[in-house]
Design an enzyme around this catalytic site. Structure first.
Site, PDB file in Angstrom:
ATOM      1  N   THR A  99      21.701   8.105  61.650  1.00  0.00           N
ATOM      2  CA  THR A  99      22.209   9.373  62.128  1.00  0.00           C
ATOM      3  C   THR A  99      23.402   9.103  63.051  1.00  0.00           C
ATOM      4  OG1 THR A  99      20.000  10.240  62.010  1.00  0.00           O
ATOM      5  CG2 THR A  99      21.491  11.392  63.475  1.00  0.00           C
ATOM      6  N   THR A 117      22.567  14.229  60.578  1.00  0.00           N
ATOM      7  CA  THR A 117      21.623  13.306  59.952  1.00  0.00           C
ATOM      8  C   THR A 117      21.377  13.643  58.494  1.00  0.00           C
ATOM      9  OG1 THR A 117      19.480  12.200  60.220  1.00  0.00           O
ATOM     10  CG2 THR A 117      19.473  14.570  60.519  1.00  0.00           C
ATOM     11  N   ASP A 141       9.917  15.189  59.744  1.00  0.00           N
ATOM     12  CA  ASP A 141       9.851  15.662  61.134  1.00  0.00           C
ATOM     13  C   ASP A 141       8.744  16.705  61.330  1.00  0.00           C
ATOM     14  OD1 ASP A 141      11.795  13.975  61.976  1.00  0.00           O
ATOM     15  OD2 ASP A 141      13.404  15.444  62.015  1.00  0.00           O
ATOM     16  N   GLY A 191      18.641   8.483  66.938  1.00  0.00           N
ATOM     17  CA  GLY A 191      17.513   7.659  67.392  1.00  0.00           C
ATOM     18  C   GLY A 191      16.156   8.331  67.334  1.00  0.00           C
ATOM     19  N   GLY A 192      16.009   9.370  66.474  1.00  0.00           N
ATOM     20  CA  GLY A 192      14.693  10.008  66.353  1.00  0.00           C
ATOM     21  C   GLY A 192      14.212  10.516  67.702  1.00  0.00           C
TER      22      GLY A 192
HETATM   23  O1  DON Z   1      15.091  14.926  64.942  1.00  0.00           O
HETATM   24  C1  DON Z   1      14.671  13.843  64.626  1.00  0.00           C
HETATM   25  O2  DON Z   1      13.792  13.241  65.219  1.00  0.00           O
HETATM   26  C2  DON Z   1      15.319  13.129  63.458  1.00  0.00           C
HETATM   27  N1  DON Z   1      15.588  14.038  62.420  1.00  0.00           N
HETATM   28  C3  DON Z   1      16.588  12.494  63.938  1.00  0.00           C
HETATM   29  C4  DON Z   1      17.130  11.547  62.965  1.00  0.00           C
HETATM   30  C5  DON Z   1      17.576  10.295  63.609  1.00  0.00           C
HETATM   31  O3  DON Z   1      18.003  10.252  64.726  1.00  0.00           O
HETATM   32  C6  DON Z   1      17.442   9.086  62.799  1.00  0.00           C
HETATM   33  N2  DON Z   1      18.038   7.996  63.453  1.00  0.00           N
HETATM   34  N3  DON Z   1      18.510   7.202  63.865  1.00  0.00           N
END
Ligand code: DON
Length: 288
Positions: A99, A117, A141, A191-192
């Site tokens: 992302t 993302t 998610d 970073g999720g």
């Molecule tokens: O909102 C979230 O947790 C994910 N959809 C974000 C995706 C993400 O940051 C993936 N990463 N590095």
């Protein structure tokens, strides 16, 4: 077959494996070093011979094996990087698989904080017809399994349980900070679930700890997400005695190599915007 013969020849040049003994460090060292060289030449030369000329005679010759074998130190591993320097892409400019976050501000003070993302490779694998971009796939998610909230961090509570026509809970947090109606900070990160804590850290560094924007982005980050009940510190970032103290207070300490990619813009009192790339991604840039 070519490669096997080739590696065998390199090894033979260095000594009798049987004498060095099965599984001995010297035997394993020789095997590793010849594997290293065999695979380097595989990368350098081998492919469909209808498309490229393979210097087969040279590669399988005793002279060539001798030359490579002479290069092997019996007590020191060689460096794959040094051996294949001429074919390794030296530039760090590779596109991240992750992302992306970017922060933008124009001369009139209009700002964008954008976290983009696809989630997985090619997202949902659907291209918007006529528009030419892919749709993402955020399905993971959602909470997947009702009631399955466990110590590993899976959440099974109702609010975010998967259902038709429902939007999933995301962690993406593109952020503006204003003071007295004046924009002071544009930030965000990939970073999720760590995104939320990365943004928290950058904002606190500026608003509470009075850091300059470069320090605010550079300082080490940490992440705790309730479950698993551990705090994840960027390794080599925090003083060992601080970590030790937290550990003695009962925090379960874990380490992670890096957290987030928080490209940030700080706007000072006179309206000057200062762009700060996150050095955690080596190809990042701040531009005017
Ligand atoms: O909102 C979230 O947790 C994910 N959809 C974000 C995706 C993400 O940051 C993936 N990463 N590095």
């Amino acid at each position: 077959m070519i490669r096997l013969r080739f590696r065998h020849r390199i090894i033979q040049r260095k000594g009798k494996l049987a004498e060095l003994g099965y599984g001995s460090p010297q035997t394993l060292h020789l095997m590793i070093e010849s594997m290293r060289r065999g695979f380097l030449d595989r990368a350098r030369y081998l492919g469909d011979p209808d498309f490229s000329e393979i210097p087969l005679a040279r590669l399988t010759s005793k002279e060539y094996a001798k030359k490579l074998a002479n290069d092997i130190h019996m007590d020191k591993a060689s460096s794959s990087l040094e051996l294949g320097m001429d074919i390794i892409n030296q530039s760090e400019c590779r596109e991240s698989e992750e992302t992306t976050h970017f922060s933008v501000i124009d001369k009139d003070g209009m700002a964008i904080s954008n976290t983009f993302t696809l989630e997985g490779g090619y997202g949902s694998k659907v291209v918007v017809s006529g528009a030419g971009f892919l749709l993402n796939n955020e399905m993971r998610d959602f909470n997947k399994k009702p009631g399955d909230t466990n110590v590993h961090g899976d959440i099974g509570t109702t609010a975010n349980i998967i259902a038709p026509k429902k939007r999933m809970l995301i962690s993406m947090a593109p952020t503006f900070v204003t003071r007295d109606k004046r924009l002071v900070l544009v930030t965000g990160s990939p970073g999720g679930r760590t995104i939320i804590n990365t943004v928290l850290s950058i904002v606190l560094n500026i608003t509470e700890f009075g850091m300059n924007p470069r320090q605010a982005v550079d300082t080490p980050r940490l992440h705790h997400q309730w479950l698993p009940d551990s705090v994840y510190f960027e390794s080599d970032g925090f003083p060992p005695d601080t970590i030790e103290r937290l550990h003695s207070m009962g925090h379960a300490v874990q380490y992670q190599s890096r957290q987030g990619d928080g490209h940030t813009i700080f706007v000072s009192h006179d309206g000057t915007a200062c762009g700060i790339n996150d050095r955690r991604s080596p190809d990042s840039k701040a531009a005017r």
